[in-house]
Design a protein around this motif. Sequence first.
Motif, mmCIF file in Angstrom:
data_model
loop_
_atom_site.group_PDB
_atom_site.id
_atom_site.type_symbol
_atom_site.label_atom_id
_atom_site.label_comp_id
_atom_site.label_asym_id
_atom_site.label_seq_id
_atom_site.Cartn_x
_atom_site.Cartn_y
_atom_site.Cartn_z
ATOM 1 N N VAL A 144 -33.916 -29.568 22.232
ATOM 2 C CA VAL A 144 -33.182 -28.771 23.225
ATOM 3 C C VAL A 144 -32.717 -29.689 24.359
ATOM 4 N N ARG A 145 -33.602 -30.548 24.801
ATOM 5 C CA ARG A 145 -33.284 -31.467 25.905
ATOM 6 C C ARG A 145 -32.152 -32.419 25.505
ATOM 7 N N THR A 146 -32.237 -32.959 24.294
ATOM 8 C CA THR A 146 -31.187 -33.874 23.829
ATOM 9 C C THR A 146 -29.845 -33.153 23.748
ATOM 10 N N LEU A 147 -29.847 -31.926 23.210
ATOM 11 C CA LEU A 147 -28.580 -31.201 23.078
ATOM 12 C C LEU A 147 -28.016 -30.824 24.450
ATOM 13 N N GLU A 148 -28.904 -30.522 25.398
ATOM 14 C CA GLU A 148 -28.405 -30.231 26.750
ATOM 15 C C GLU A 148 -27.798 -31.503 27.356
ATOM 16 N N GLY A 195 -29.397 -19.993 11.140
ATOM 17 C CA GLY A 195 -30.261 -19.030 11.827
ATOM 18 C C GLY A 195 -31.579 -19.607 12.312
ATOM 19 N N ASN A 196 -32.054 -20.661 11.646
ATOM 20 C CA ASN A 196 -33.358 -21.238 12.005
ATOM 21 C C ASN A 196 -33.222 -22.407 12.982
ATOM 22 N N GLU A 197 -32.041 -22.506 13.662
ATOM 23 C CA GLU A 197 -31.815 -23.628 14.570
ATOM 24 C C GLU A 197 -31.402 -23.113 15.955
ATOM 25 N N PRO A 198 -32.362 -22.607 16.736
ATOM 26 C CA PRO A 198 -32.000 -22.007 18.033
ATOM 27 C C PRO A 198 -31.767 -23.036 19.142
ATOM 28 N N ALA A 199 -32.039 -24.326 18.895
ATOM 29 C CA ALA A 199 -32.021 -25.309 19.989
ATOM 30 C C ALA A 199 -30.652 -25.385 20.682
ATOM 31 N N GLY A 200 -29.576 -25.281 19.920
ATOM 32 C CA GLY A 200 -28.235 -25.364 20.513
ATOM 33 C C GLY A 200 -27.960 -24.189 21.442
ATOM 34 N N ILE A 201 -28.510 -23.021 21.089
ATOM 35 C CA ILE A 201 -28.345 -21.834 21.949
ATOM 36 C C ILE A 201 -29.137 -22.027 23.236
ATOM 37 N N LEU A 202 -30.378 -22.495 23.092
ATOM 38 C CA LEU A 202 -31.233 -22.688 24.278
ATOM 39 C C LEU A 202 -30.626 -23.746 25.210
ATOM 40 N N ALA A 203 -30.067 -24.812 24.638
ATOM 41 C CA ALA A 203 -29.447 -25.868 25.455
ATOM 42 C C ALA A 203 -28.228 -25.320 26.200
ATOM 43 N N SER A 204 -27.424 -24.499 25.514
ATOM 44 C CA SER A 204 -26.226 -23.925 26.148
ATOM 45 C C SER A 204 -26.616 -22.986 27.276
ATOM 46 N N GLU A 205 -27.667 -22.177 27.034
ATOM 47 C CA GLU A 205 -28.127 -21.248 28.073
ATOM 48 C C GLU A 205 -28.626 -22.016 29.304
ATOM 49 N N ALA A 206 -29.378 -23.084 29.072
ATOM 50 C CA ALA A 206 -29.929 -23.875 30.185
ATOM 51 C C ALA A 206 -28.794 -24.483 31.006
ATOM 52 N N LEU A 207 -27.794 -25.020 30.313
ATOM 53 C CA LEU A 207 -26.682 -25.643 31.027
ATOM 54 C C LEU A 207 -25.872 -24.596 31.797
ATOM 55 N N SER A 208 -25.717 -23.419 31.193
ATOM 56 C CA SER A 208 -24.965 -22.355 31.849
ATOM 57 C C SER A 208 -25.634 -21.952 33.167
ATOM 58 N N ARG A 209 -26.976 -21.858 33.157
ATOM 59 C CA ARG A 209 -27.705 -21.525 34.395
ATOM 60 C C ARG A 209 -27.431 -22.577 35.468
ATOM 61 N N ARG A 210 -27.435 -23.822 35.071
ATOM 62 C CA ARG A 210 -27.193 -24.895 36.043
ATOM 63 C C ARG A 210 -25.766 -24.817 36.597
ATOM 64 N N GLY A 227 -32.358 -33.285 16.559
ATOM 65 C CA GLY A 227 -33.731 -33.657 16.228
ATOM 66 C C GLY A 227 -34.348 -32.546 15.393
ATOM 67 N N ARG A 228 -35.681 -32.555 15.258
ATOM 68 C CA ARG A 228 -36.340 -31.587 14.384
ATOM 69 C C ARG A 228 -36.266 -30.175 14.981
ATOM 70 N N HIS A 229 -36.156 -29.159 14.086
ATOM 71 C CA HIS A 229 -35.962 -27.767 14.524
ATOM 72 C C HIS A 229 -36.878 -27.356 15.670
ATOM 73 N N ASP A 230 -38.178 -27.635 15.534
ATOM 74 C CA ASP A 230 -39.148 -27.089 16.480
ATOM 75 C C ASP A 230 -39.535 -28.075 17.580
ATOM 76 N N SER A 231 -38.761 -29.147 17.706
ATOM 77 C CA SER A 231 -39.112 -30.136 18.722
ATOM 78 C C SER A 231 -38.500 -29.754 20.074
ATOM 79 N N PRO A 232 -39.302 -29.691 21.164
ATOM 80 C CA PRO A 232 -38.727 -29.386 22.484
ATOM 81 C C PRO A 232 -37.713 -30.446 22.903
ATOM 82 N N ASN A 233 -37.885 -31.677 22.395
ATOM 83 C CA ASN A 233 -36.930 -32.736 22.723
ATOM 84 C C ASN A 233 -35.537 -32.433 22.195
#
Length: 439
Positions: free
Chosen positions: A198-202, A34-49, A190-196
């Motif tokens: 999301v970028r790495t997972l995307e 629950g405390n790891e939203p980066a994978g969701i944010l990366a998936s959403e970003a890729l879906s938009r593209r 990477g670390r939970h709160d690192s913006p990198n």
Amino acid sequence: MTPIAAPATLPRVICDHHAPRPGPTLIAVGGLHGNEPAGILASEALSRRLHNSGGLACGRFVALRGNLSALAVDPEEPSNNPRYLAHDLNRLFREDDTDRTPDHAQRDALRDALAAIEGERTGPVYLLDLHTTSSDSPPFIAVEDSLPARRFAERFALPLILGIEEDLHGLLMDEATARLGAVALTVEGGRHDSPNAVRTLEAVLCIALESLGLTERSWADCFDGREPLEITRAAASRHAHRVYDIRHREPVSALPYEPDPSAEPFDRVRARRTRIAVQEGSDLLSAESGLLFMPNKQRDIRVGDDAYFVVRRVGWIWLRLSAWVRLRPGLHALLPRILPGVRRRRDHPHDLLVDPEIAAVLRREIFHLLGYRLVRFETTPGVSPVRRLARAVALSIHATVVIARNLISRGSTDDAHEAGDAEWIVSRHTLDRAAHGPD
Ligand SMILES: [Zn+2]
């Protein structure tokens, strides 16, 4: 403190892209914790593209949310979310766990969603389970060490961790392989709160789509003119393309548990010398020498959680050799005859029963090389390096005698047996067996 269960109001599906042409299915799972939203944010970003660029060339890309109950505690502020409610969802994918907590309900719902996707497949299925870490770690991939999973994982240029499934049971990655026949990887961005992160997972998702042939476009425009592989390679820095094997896992055994702030991932640690944490007022020293891996620095640490792992680098010669021997079906049939203390398990043609003394010595070097994983064993108390060496020498002599005797007498050590309590069970990786057909 265990948070109160929240109603699961979030949708399971993040995005679902189909192409008219059949092809591989790529499933991404984000937010299994629950405390790891980066994978969701990366998936959403890729879906938009994908929406903006005409979609997929073939196959299907579908992304799912993991633990909806934990994610729904505070969808507006994901950093407030608990990792799980009562049980770590990424340890619940096992047949013998039939509890009925909200986390178990999430497991069952996720299983159903995955089975439905698998039922509609028009090609092979791949799964990426997207996570982040509590400490400031380079991104990495953990994989059940089968040859198809290794080949897929190598495409991302990230450090590769082998053998985690032996110490952690009930992983989604295991479930996807066993139930769906999928090539499955756990990716830590990477670390939970690192913006990198999301970028790495995307970038990881882009590499997966491209290498599986689902898209033909260039993704350089997503990353300021850089290719996704440049992003992952830069994030992994000196660990890019390296392969490590898990040598030890230590659970949290008592509270309070205070991680040592200076203990960082991939730091060199020495057995019984390097402090990892202070546990119940006493120093918790590393149990093995090697490199520190995933030291637990979560805000909410509970007994039974992973405290830390120790890994060691695996050389390319070992990797090549293991790839070669795993594809020799005749060798697997011979193992009960040529290895001492090893017998075939009754009604389980891909399992071996192994004497614990022998398994303790041969575990990493021989069974991993041959493509077997331990599925049941009792841990033995710490043995000093001198005693371990003496035991290894004695066993080597014993092994030579047994091999010679068996070869001469065409011995009977491959008689089928049921597993005794004192024996370890090792099992060949499912995907390796599929890679060269029946043996
Ligand atoms: Zn996680």
